[in-house]
Design a protein around this motif. Structure first.
Motif, mmCIF file in Angstrom:
data_model
loop_
_atom_site.group_PDB
_atom_site.id
_atom_site.type_symbol
_atom_site.label_atom_id
_atom_site.label_comp_id
_atom_site.label_asym_id
_atom_site.label_seq_id
_atom_site.Cartn_x
_atom_site.Cartn_y
_atom_site.Cartn_z
ATOM 1 N N LEU A 148 -7.045 -4.067 -2.551
ATOM 2 C CA LEU A 148 -6.023 -4.598 -2.216
ATOM 3 C C LEU A 148 -6.547 -5.441 -1.091
ATOM 4 C CD1 LEU A 148 -2.650 -5.262 -1.938
ATOM 5 C CD2 LEU A 148 -2.918 -3.467 0.296
ATOM 6 N N GLN A 149 -6.535 -7.346 -1.847
ATOM 7 C CA GLN A 149 -6.559 -8.012 -0.848
ATOM 8 C C GLN A 149 -5.827 -8.829 -0.165
ATOM 9 O OE1 GLN A 149 -10.534 -10.241 -2.517
ATOM 10 N NE2 GLN A 149 -11.145 -8.474 -3.295
ATOM 11 N N GLN A 187 4.402 -7.416 7.172
ATOM 12 C CA GLN A 187 2.722 -7.888 6.640
ATOM 13 C C GLN A 187 2.354 -6.169 7.261
ATOM 14 O OE1 GLN A 187 4.231 -10.731 7.511
ATOM 15 N NE2 GLN A 187 2.758 -12.524 6.699
ATOM 16 N N GLN A 188 2.670 -5.753 8.294
ATOM 17 C CA GLN A 188 1.828 -5.367 9.001
ATOM 18 C C GLN A 188 2.476 -3.507 8.328
ATOM 19 O OE1 GLN A 188 1.917 -4.896 12.861
ATOM 20 N NE2 GLN A 188 0.507 -3.533 13.885
ATOM 21 N N LEU A 220 7.871 3.505 -1.489
ATOM 22 C CA LEU A 220 7.125 2.464 -0.277
ATOM 23 C C LEU A 220 6.851 1.438 -0.404
ATOM 24 C CD1 LEU A 220 4.577 5.780 -0.455
ATOM 25 C CD2 LEU A 220 5.421 4.992 1.566
ATOM 26 N N LEU A 221 7.621 0.749 -1.797
ATOM 27 C CA LEU A 221 6.553 -0.411 -1.481
ATOM 28 C C LEU A 221 7.787 -1.685 -2.087
ATOM 29 C CD1 LEU A 221 3.015 -0.032 -2.912
ATOM 30 C CD2 LEU A 221 3.795 -0.632 -0.542
ATOM 31 N N HIS A 222 8.849 -1.434 -2.726
ATOM 32 C CA HIS A 222 9.116 -2.494 -3.191
ATOM 33 C C HIS A 222 10.293 -3.231 -2.367
ATOM 34 C CE1 HIS A 222 8.345 -1.252 -8.750
ATOM 35 N NE2 HIS A 222 7.455 -1.352 -6.856
ATOM 36 N N HIS A 223 10.040 -3.057 -1.852
ATOM 37 C CA HIS A 223 11.587 -3.764 -0.611
ATOM 38 C C HIS A 223 10.471 -4.323 -0.255
ATOM 39 C CE1 HIS A 223 9.792 -0.531 1.731
ATOM 40 N NE2 HIS A 223 10.321 -1.008 2.941
ATOM 41 N N PHE A 262 1.735 0.843 1.833
ATOM 42 C CA PHE A 262 0.397 0.964 1.019
ATOM 43 C C PHE A 262 -0.530 1.644 0.917
ATOM 44 C CE2 PHE A 262 -2.814 -0.221 -1.230
ATOM 45 C CZ PHE A 262 -2.407 -0.608 -2.924
ATOM 46 N N LYS A 263 -0.763 2.067 2.400
ATOM 47 C CA LYS A 263 -2.470 2.892 3.072
ATOM 48 C C LYS A 263 -1.326 4.926 2.290
ATOM 49 C CE LYS A 263 -4.856 1.383 6.802
ATOM 50 N NZ LYS A 263 -5.003 1.464 8.445
ATOM 51 N N GLN A 264 0.072 5.071 2.266
ATOM 52 C CA GLN A 264 0.380 5.921 2.240
ATOM 53 C C GLN A 264 0.299 5.949 0.357
ATOM 54 O OE1 GLN A 264 4.326 6.667 4.365
ATOM 55 N NE2 GLN A 264 3.707 6.514 5.824
ATOM 56 N N ALA A 265 1.016 4.851 0.220
ATOM 57 C CA ALA A 265 1.015 4.812 -1.600
ATOM 58 C C ALA A 265 -0.173 4.655 -1.892
ATOM 59 C CB ALA A 265 1.770 3.888 -1.752
#
Length: 97
Positions: free
Chosen positions: A40-41, A15-16, A78-81, A22-25
């Motif tokens: 994002l929640q 999560q971290q 950045l995110l999908h993995h 996510f901040k980059q994405a």
């Protein structure tokens, strides 16, 4: 206006790292044509679940403009993995305010 909704189940323990990525994405998505707003929640009951809401001017701004762009490849890298299982994305339109 179109509302994109995705429930993101992140691999437990990541999560971290996901939140940092996510901040980059979010810089990528917010620069796209037709983008209006996103949030994002984090789920209270399930620590590894997130809800992503993105407002677009049109459905095509998301499905064609963003998803078929070179920037989407950066977003994906950045995110999908982090996702297990991979999220289902749905789109909504306002019926009544």
């Amino acid at each position: 206006m179109i509302l994109e909704q995705a429930i993101l189940d992140v691999i437990p323990g990541k999560q971290q790292a996901f939140e940092i990525a996510f901040k980059q994405a979010q810089v990528i998505i917010s620069s796209m044509e037709g983008y209006i707003h996103h949030q994002l929640q984090k789920c209270i009951e399930k620590d590894n679940r997130y809800l992503l809401l993105v407002q677009w001017q049109t459905l095509e701004d998301h499905t064609l403009g963003f998803r078929e762009s070179p920037e989407y490849q950066q977003w994906k890298a950045l995110l999908h993995h982090f996702y297990e299982p991979f999220p289902e994305v749905e789109h909504f339109q306002l019926v009544q305010a």
